[in-house]
Design a protein around this motif. Structure first.
Motif, PDB file in Angstrom:
ATOM      1  N   ASP A  79       2.456  36.714   7.210  1.00  0.00           N
ATOM      2  CA  ASP A  79       1.954  37.758   6.266  1.00  0.00           C
ATOM      3  C   ASP A  79       2.999  38.590   5.780  1.00  0.00           C
ATOM      4  OD1 ASP A  79       0.745  39.856   4.913  1.00  0.00           O
ATOM      5  OD2 ASP A  79      -0.170  40.420   7.142  1.00  0.00           O
ATOM      6  N   PRO A  80       3.422  38.103   4.488  1.00  0.00           N
ATOM      7  CA  PRO A  80       4.736  38.898   3.733  1.00  0.00           C
ATOM      8  C   PRO A  80       4.206  40.168   3.442  1.00  0.00           C
ATOM      9  CG  PRO A  80       3.768  36.846   2.542  1.00  0.00           C
ATOM     10  CD  PRO A  80       2.750  37.122   3.635  1.00  0.00           C
ATOM     11  N   THR A  81       2.940  40.802   3.967  1.00  0.00           N
ATOM     12  CA  THR A  81       2.791  42.526   3.670  1.00  0.00           C
ATOM     13  C   THR A  81       2.997  43.092   5.255  1.00  0.00           C
ATOM     14  OG1 THR A  81       0.226  42.066   4.171  1.00  0.00           O
ATOM     15  CG2 THR A  81       1.303  42.156   2.018  1.00  0.00           C
ATOM     16  N   LEU A  82       3.317  42.172   6.072  1.00  0.00           N
ATOM     17  CA  LEU A  82       3.244  42.787   7.638  1.00  0.00           C
ATOM     18  C   LEU A  82       4.536  43.657   7.666  1.00  0.00           C
ATOM     19  CD1 LEU A  82       2.380  42.671  10.437  1.00  0.00           C
ATOM     20  CD2 LEU A  82       3.877  40.671  11.047  1.00  0.00           C
ATOM     21  N   ARG A  83       4.247  44.835   8.322  1.00  0.00           N
ATOM     22  CA  ARG A  83       5.148  45.772   8.580  1.00  0.00           C
ATOM     23  C   ARG A  83       6.060  45.332   9.847  1.00  0.00           C
ATOM     24  NH1 ARG A  83       8.504  48.854   6.823  1.00  0.00           N
ATOM     25  NH2 ARG A  83       9.246  50.807   7.825  1.00  0.00           N
ATOM     26  N   VAL A  84       7.397  44.976   9.659  1.00  0.00           N
ATOM     27  CA  VAL A  84       8.048  44.393  10.935  1.00  0.00           C
ATOM     28  C   VAL A  84       9.372  45.394  11.180  1.00  0.00           C
ATOM     29  CG1 VAL A  84       9.443  42.654  11.617  1.00  0.00           C
ATOM     30  CG2 VAL A  84       7.531  42.024  10.271  1.00  0.00           C
ATOM     31  N   VAL A  85       9.690  45.668  12.357  1.00  0.00           N
ATOM     32  CA  VAL A  85      10.572  46.628  12.722  1.00  0.00           C
ATOM     33  C   VAL A  85      11.238  45.986  13.985  1.00  0.00           C
ATOM     34  CG1 VAL A  85      11.310  48.879  13.852  1.00  0.00           C
ATOM     35  CG2 VAL A  85       9.383  48.816  12.422  1.00  0.00           C
ATOM     36  N   VAL A  86      12.603  45.641  13.772  1.00  0.00           N
ATOM     37  CA  VAL A  86      13.509  44.985  14.667  1.00  0.00           C
ATOM     38  C   VAL A  86      14.130  46.156  15.491  1.00  0.00           C
ATOM     39  CG1 VAL A  86      15.287  43.249  15.092  1.00  0.00           C
ATOM     40  CG2 VAL A  86      13.396  42.816  13.634  1.00  0.00           C
ATOM     41  N   ILE A  87      14.439  45.968  16.823  1.00  0.00           N
ATOM     42  CA  ILE A  87      15.323  47.035  17.509  1.00  0.00           C
ATOM     43  C   ILE A  87      16.311  46.323  18.380  1.00  0.00           C
ATOM     44  CG2 ILE A  87      13.335  48.908  17.535  1.00  0.00           C
ATOM     45  CD1 ILE A  87      12.691  48.113  20.310  1.00  0.00           C
ATOM     46  N   SER A  88      17.403  46.821  18.711  1.00  0.00           N
ATOM     47  CA  SER A  88      18.362  46.356  19.440  1.00  0.00           C
ATOM     48  C   SER A  88      19.295  47.214  19.907  1.00  0.00           C
ATOM     49  CB  SER A  88      19.033  45.225  18.898  1.00  0.00           C
ATOM     50  OG  SER A  88      20.011  44.442  19.967  1.00  0.00           O
ATOM     51  N   GLY A  89      20.008  47.085  20.783  1.00  0.00           N
ATOM     52  CA  GLY A  89      21.157  48.170  21.107  1.00  0.00           C
ATOM     53  C   GLY A  89      22.546  47.872  20.278  1.00  0.00           C
ATOM     54  N   GLN A  90      22.386  46.537  19.762  1.00  0.00           N
ATOM     55  CA  GLN A  90      23.376  45.841  18.902  1.00  0.00           C
ATOM     56  C   GLN A  90      23.192  45.646  17.346  1.00  0.00           C
ATOM     57  OE1 GLN A  90      26.551  45.498  20.327  1.00  0.00           O
ATOM     58  NE2 GLN A  90      25.752  46.314  22.261  1.00  0.00           N
ATOM     59  N   PRO A  91      24.170  45.885  16.458  1.00  0.00           N
ATOM     60  CA  PRO A  91      23.530  45.460  15.149  1.00  0.00           C
ATOM     61  C   PRO A  91      23.351  44.061  15.103  1.00  0.00           C
ATOM     62  CG  PRO A  91      25.705  46.519  15.022  1.00  0.00           C
ATOM     63  CD  PRO A  91      25.402  46.221  16.529  1.00  0.00           C
ATOM     64  N   PRO A  92      22.359  43.565  14.248  1.00  0.00           N
ATOM     65  CA  PRO A  92      21.980  42.144  14.033  1.00  0.00           C
ATOM     66  C   PRO A  92      23.087  41.253  13.674  1.00  0.00           C
ATOM     67  CG  PRO A  92      20.519  43.632  12.716  1.00  0.00           C
ATOM     68  CD  PRO A  92      21.493  44.444  13.129  1.00  0.00           C
ATOM     69  N   ALA A  93      23.142  39.934  14.532  1.00  0.00           N
ATOM     70  CA  ALA A  93      24.304  39.043  14.104  1.00  0.00           C
ATOM     71  C   ALA A  93      24.048  38.477  12.789  1.00  0.00           C
ATOM     72  CB  ALA A  93      24.222  38.151  15.435  1.00  0.00           C
ATOM     73  N   SER A  94      22.685  38.228  12.447  1.00  0.00           N
ATOM     74  CA  SER A  94      22.358  37.454  11.269  1.00  0.00           C
ATOM     75  C   SER A  94      21.671  38.412  10.300  1.00  0.00           C
ATOM     76  CB  SER A  94      21.812  36.187  11.615  1.00  0.00           C
ATOM     77  OG  SER A  94      20.499  36.452  12.230  1.00  0.00           O
ATOM     78  N   PRO A  95      21.334  38.083   9.194  1.00  0.00           N
ATOM     79  CA  PRO A  95      20.754  38.929   8.199  1.00  0.00           C
ATOM     80  C   PRO A  95      19.273  38.894   8.449  1.00  0.00           C
ATOM     81  CG  PRO A  95      22.297  37.509   6.947  1.00  0.00           C
ATOM     82  CD  PRO A  95      22.226  37.063   8.566  1.00  0.00           C
ATOM     83  N   LEU A  96      18.834  40.243   8.108  1.00  0.00           N
ATOM     84  CA  LEU A  96      17.280  40.366   8.683  1.00  0.00           C
ATOM     85  C   LEU A  96      16.521  39.790   7.191  1.00  0.00           C
ATOM     86  CD1 LEU A  96      17.128  43.851   9.940  1.00  0.00           C
ATOM     87  CD2 LEU A  96      16.894  41.845  11.287  1.00  0.00           C
ATOM     88  N   PRO A  97      15.456  39.066   7.625  1.00  0.00           N
ATOM     89  CA  PRO A  97      14.413  38.938   6.503  1.00  0.00           C
ATOM     90  C   PRO A  97      14.005  40.182   5.378  1.00  0.00           C
ATOM     91  CG  PRO A  97      13.578  38.080   8.687  1.00  0.00           C
ATOM     92  CD  PRO A  97      14.526  39.089   8.793  1.00  0.00           C
ATOM     93  N   ASP A  98      13.869  39.863   4.125  1.00  0.00           N
ATOM     94  CA  ASP A  98      13.321  41.073   3.350  1.00  0.00           C
ATOM     95  C   ASP A  98      12.295  41.686   3.798  1.00  0.00           C
ATOM     96  OD1 ASP A  98      15.484  40.053   1.822  1.00  0.00           O
ATOM     97  OD2 ASP A  98      13.964  39.163   0.305  1.00  0.00           O
ATOM     98  N   GLY A  99      12.314  42.970   3.786  1.00  0.00           N
ATOM     99  CA  GLY A  99      11.112  43.834   4.132  1.00  0.00           C
ATOM    100  C   GLY A  99      11.147  44.064   5.619  1.00  0.00           C
TER     101      GLY A  99
END
Length: 118
Positions: A79-99
């Protein structure tokens, strides 16, 4: 006649730490979300397909094979319109998907709700 209840939005919370998962779920429930709690990405991916949520909040580091970034990518494909929030104590090691939004732990309730209801 029965009273109509407002349609509640559905959120999936994916966090392998049960205490953190419960705290996020409680916060969202108080903001009128129906919350599905998952402790791994594989279970969450099944819930994504079955329940069509409006929000996914996932930790990056999860048990089993799929991590939170891979889950975010899958969720945005479903679902390209889905609101997605990623959380972590460390910065992401790889790029996040668009949006997809990244929040650093500890996540403050006001910040999380702002992103969830954006």
């Amino acid at each position: 006649m029965g009273q109509s209840t407002p349609l509640r939005r559905t959120a999936i919370v994916v966090e392998d730490d049960a205490i953190q998962r419960d705290m996020i779920a409680l916060l969202l429930e108080e903001s009128n979300f129906e919350v599905i709690q998952c402790e791994d990405a594989e279970t969450a991916s099944l819930a994504l397909k079955a329940r069509h949520p409006s929000l996914l909040i996932t930790d990056i580091n999860l048990t089993l094979k799929m991590n939170g970034i891979e889950l975010a990518r899958l969720a945005r494909m479903i679902d390209p319109t889905l609101r997605v929030v990623v959380i972590s104590g460390q910065p992401p090691a790889s790029p996040l998907p668009d949006g997809v939004t990244f929040l650093s732990k500890p996540v403050y309730p006001v910040t999380l709700l702002r992103e969830a209801t954006h």
